[in-house]
Design an enzyme around this catalytic site. Structure first.
Site, PDB file in Angstrom:
ATOM      1  N   LYS A 116       0.808  -1.217   0.000  1.00  0.00           N
ATOM      2  CA  LYS A 116       0.000   0.000   0.000  1.00  0.00           C
ATOM      3  C   LYS A 116       0.843   1.270   0.000  1.00  0.00           C
ATOM      4  CE  LYS A 116      -4.175  -1.831   2.227  1.00  0.00           C
ATOM      5  NZ  LYS A 116      -3.786  -3.230   2.345  1.00  0.00           N
ATOM      6  N   GLU A 200      -2.615   6.375   8.406  1.00  0.00           N
ATOM      7  CA  GLU A 200      -3.356   7.348   7.611  1.00  0.00           C
ATOM      8  C   GLU A 200      -4.352   8.106   8.476  1.00  0.00           C
ATOM      9  OE1 GLU A 200      -3.568   5.066   3.301  1.00  0.00           O
ATOM     10  OE2 GLU A 200      -5.358   5.157   4.560  1.00  0.00           O
ATOM     11  N   HIS A 235     -13.973  -3.699   9.448  1.00  0.00           N
ATOM     12  CA  HIS A 235     -13.340  -3.433   8.147  1.00  0.00           C
ATOM     13  C   HIS A 235     -13.586  -4.531   7.131  1.00  0.00           C
ATOM     14  CE1 HIS A 235     -11.431  -0.074  10.107  1.00  0.00           C
ATOM     15  NE2 HIS A 235     -10.883  -0.872  10.997  1.00  0.00           N
ATOM     16  N   GLU A 275      -9.985   0.853  -5.128  1.00  0.00           N
ATOM     17  CA  GLU A 275     -10.818   1.192  -3.987  1.00  0.00           C
ATOM     18  C   GLU A 275     -10.556   2.632  -3.546  1.00  0.00           C
ATOM     19  OE1 GLU A 275     -10.622  -1.681  -0.870  1.00  0.00           O
ATOM     20  OE2 GLU A 275     -11.511  -3.240  -2.120  1.00  0.00           O
ATOM     21  N   GLU A 293      -6.445   1.617  -2.217  1.00  0.00           N
ATOM     22  CA  GLU A 293      -5.620   0.519  -2.680  1.00  0.00           C
ATOM     23  C   GLU A 293      -6.211  -0.029  -3.968  1.00  0.00           C
ATOM     24  OE1 GLU A 293      -5.815  -2.992  -0.168  1.00  0.00           O
ATOM     25  OE2 GLU A 293      -7.757  -2.363   0.600  1.00  0.00           O
ATOM     26  N   ASN A 295      -6.940  -3.752  -5.698  1.00  0.00           N
ATOM     27  CA  ASN A 295      -6.954  -5.204  -5.568  1.00  0.00           C
ATOM     28  C   ASN A 295      -6.736  -5.802  -6.949  1.00  0.00           C
ATOM     29  OD1 ASN A 295      -7.569  -5.671  -2.693  1.00  0.00           O
ATOM     30  ND2 ASN A 295      -9.414  -4.517  -3.188  1.00  0.00           N
ATOM     31  N   ARG A 297      -7.063  -8.515  -8.562  1.00  0.00           N
ATOM     32  CA  ARG A 297      -7.721  -9.816  -8.653  1.00  0.00           C
ATOM     33  C   ARG A 297      -9.213  -9.589  -8.829  1.00  0.00           C
ATOM     34  NH1 ARG A 297     -10.207  -9.556  -3.759  1.00  0.00           N
ATOM     35  NH2 ARG A 297      -9.031  -8.690  -2.014  1.00  0.00           N
TER      36      ARG A 297
END
Length: 668
Positions: A116, A200, A235, A275, A293, A295, A297
């Site tokens: 990240k 963050e 989360h 995202e 981030e 992903n 996949r």
């Protein structure tokens, strides 16, 4: 062309990939651990190969074993699904080096987005807005603590290699930072093999909105609009939908363009998701979204995108992997209606959503107007080794209101007995006024608290009566295999002198004990002494599948009754009610008092942290941490006191109910 495809995954995603691959004429190979020998994905495959024992590190994360399985079965390609090795660049590179097609992005793209901190630096260079924070290489706890002070609390600690909420902690004050960082690091190391974390700013009114992107090997890139994944707990996503409620055409265009820029920055190929976190404190605005981030996949929630675009993303993955051009351009992608997905988990909401294990004694899904993605069947066991997802229920409607109506109907018709599940939470969320109005953010589930998770108190006479009759064995179907009834079954309640009197001892989901007296005779009529007075119930029909038709005061209804070793579940109308068998403790309240001083494992797992013998503790202090189902679970002290004995060591594997430590007896 791909003739044989090996699916390097398990559960519902392995089944999902195989369905499309078989429709495209491909032969499918499954891999399985010892825990999954009889799993549904194994049964669906044309061939299956054992790759190791139950722990994921020794099976589904063993890249060498999976590549060997591909070689042995003549597979030309590997589809990694999601999780496990799906975002492991070394595995993707090893697959390509072995002459296999990796159904996913290039290894370099995975590496670029895999950490990240590096990904956010790359996105900043590409002109994609990122959340303010510290994304540097340094990982010293003191440095991270200073950066958290600079950013300002609350902050979010995130594993740089993470996903699915693992290795992520929200910290409200400086005093909690060190413990939260240590916990996030342990969880990240166990899940991803990388303990490095970043810090963050925590967005106050966050909306989690992601954009599906797709690219081919010829430089073509499109986005397939957005999904809203704001309904989360710890989360982890619970309900997802497409398109995002309240999304404006301007913001959709800006976010879509940003997502494509992000994908183009890493020369992306295949299915991916960018995202974003949106600050919705002043509504959805084009200047209030930030990259979180990417992903690299397929996502768990991809079915909602499929339903609103009419595209099969797995088919697109396979075609792109075979070198074909994307069959669509950006102008060809159209939104149609609204789709919602609910994730059904084996977990106990009343116990802080702790994962639950056990045999699925009853598992029945609705038919029509719902897409069910599952990797289990009735009779299968939910084990502690993997993610506890049971199924995804996905619906589509012309409008958002229609989609949620269909979701509520699908949840009401779903029947599960065995391990605890979040079915009731999903039903309440699907009817929540803020959810239905689109007033979402990632903290909604936490704010609702007991309103979502508290078990419903059993008030219906019919439910309690049926539970009592089931407890006493009166709802079992009568054997009729050869066309006539055994006289002893026909007169199961016969007594020579008057009616039989039986007592059912039950405990409902609130913990209240229920003692129900039932008078029976040789007929199928029962007088049940209920809290509001005695009532007569007539049993009209018993079915082998557990359905019972009963009559009271001339009103005939049906219910599904599921019984297992620990208790009974009654499905009546749209509600499910669970009763456990009440067994008196020999030493009464003394046993309960002693139990409060014992810290026991609520599920099977690995001991990652345990207090030392003799340590002084305060109420709420963490005494032990268990790792189970890829997550850490903290066990806290029920009172002030001192640790008397410790029965486990770090790294021990323990079973559910195992005593981990005890507190010293309180001195009056």
């Amino acid at each position: 062309m791909i003739g044989t495809l090996l699916v390097a995954n398990r559960g519902e995603i392995a089944c999902r990939v195989m369905r499309t691959a078989k429709r495209m004429g491909m032969r499918c190979v499954a891999v399985f651990s010892d825990a999954d020998r009889d799993a549904l994905h194994v049964a669906l495959a044309d061939e299956a190969v054992r790759i190791g024992p139950a722990p994921a590190a020794e099976s589904y994360l063993d890249g060498a074993a999976i590549l060997n399985a591909a070689r042995r079965t003549g597979a030309e390609a590997i589809h990694p699904g999601y999780g496990f090795l799906s975002e492991n660049a070394d595995f993707a590179q090893a697959a390509e080096a072995a002459g296999l097609i990796f159904v996913g992005p290039r290894p370099d793209s995975i590496r670029a987005m895999g950490l990240k901190d590096a990904a956010k630096r790359l996105m900043e260079a590409a002109g994609v807005p990122v959340v303010p924070g510290f994304h540097g290489e340094e990982d010293d706890p003191a440095r991270l603590a200073r950066e958290a002070e600079r950013i300002g609390y609350p902050v979010l600690i995130k594993a740089r290699a993470g996903g699915g909420g693992k290795g992520m902690r929200r910290v409200k004050r400086a005093a909690d930072f060190a413990d939260a960082l240590a916990s996030a690091r342990r969880e990240a190391l166990a899940a991803f093999g990388d303990a490095h974390c970043l810090v963050e700013r925590y967005v106050a009114a966050p909306r989690h909105v992601e954009v599906q992107v797709f690219g081919d090997a010829h430089g073509n890139l499109v986005h397939l609009f957005e999904r809203d994944c704001s309904l989360q707990r710890r989360h982890q996503k619970v309900i997802e939908e497409a398109p995002a409620p309240g999304m404006t055409a301007e913001l959709r265009a800006v976010m879509g363009e940003a997502a494509v820029r992000a994908a183009r920055a890493v020369n992306y190929r295949g299915a991916g998701t960018v995202e974003f976190i949106l600050d919705a404190s002043e509504g959805l605005r084009p200047d209030r979204f930030f990259f979180m981030e990417m992903n690299t996949r397929l996502q768990v929630e991809h079915p909602v995108t499929e339903l609103v675009t009419g595209l099969d993303l797995v088919e697109l993955q396979l075609r792109v992997a075979m070198g074909e051009h994307l069959p669509i351009g950006q102008d060809d992608v159209r939104l149609s209606g609204h789709a919602v997905e609910a994730r059904l988990y084996a977990e106990d909401p009343a116990a802080g959503f702790l994962p639950s294990t056990g045999r699925l004694s009853t598992l029945r899904f609705p038919e029509g107007n719902v897409r069910v993605e599952t990797g289990v069947r009735e009779g299968d066991r939910v084990t502690p080794h993997y993610d506890p997802m049971i199924a995804k229920l996905v619906v589509h409607g012309a409008t958002r209101a229609e989609a949620f109506r269909r979701l509520r109907a699908a949840l009401a018709e779903t029947r599960i007995a065995g391990p605890a599940t979040n079915l009731g939470v999903l039903a309440r969320l699907a009817a929540d006024p803020d959810v239905l109005s689109g007033m979402l953010d990632t903290g909604l589930i936490e704010r609702r608290g007991e309103a979502l998770t508290a078990p419903a108190r059993v008030e219906a006479d019919e439910v309690l009566a049926l539970a009592a009759l089931a407890c006493l064995g009166h709802l079992e179907p009568v054997p009729d295999a050869i066309g006539w009834r055994d006289p002893f079954d026909a007169l199961r309640s016969f007594r020579a002198w008057g009616r039989a009197r039986q007592v059912a001892l039950l405990q409902d989901e609130t913990g209240e004990r229920r003692e129900v007296v039932v008078h029976t005779d040789e007929t199928d009529d029962f007088d049940v002494a209920l809290p509001d007075g005695s009532a007569c119930f007539g049993i009209c029909r018993r079915e082998a599948d557990g359905r019972v038709v009963f009559e009271r005061d001339g009103r005939r209804r049906s219910a599904l009754v599921a019984r297992d070793a620990d208790g009974i579940t009654i499905f009546l109308g749209s509600e499910a009610h669970r009763f456990t068998f009440w067994r008196e403790a020999a030493s009464g309240d003394t046993v309960a008092a002693a139990a409060s001083d014992r810290i026991v494992a609520p599920m099977p797992g690995l001991v990652r942290l345990v207090a030392e013998s003799g340590a002084a503790v305060a109420k709420g202090d963490v005494l032990a941490v268990l790792e189970a189902m890829k997550m850490e679970h903290a066990l806290r002290s029920p009172r002030d006191g001192r640790v008397a004995t410790v029965s486990v060591s770090l790294g021990d594997a323990v079973e559910s109910g195992a005593v981990l430590l005890t507190l010293a007896e309180e001195v009056p």
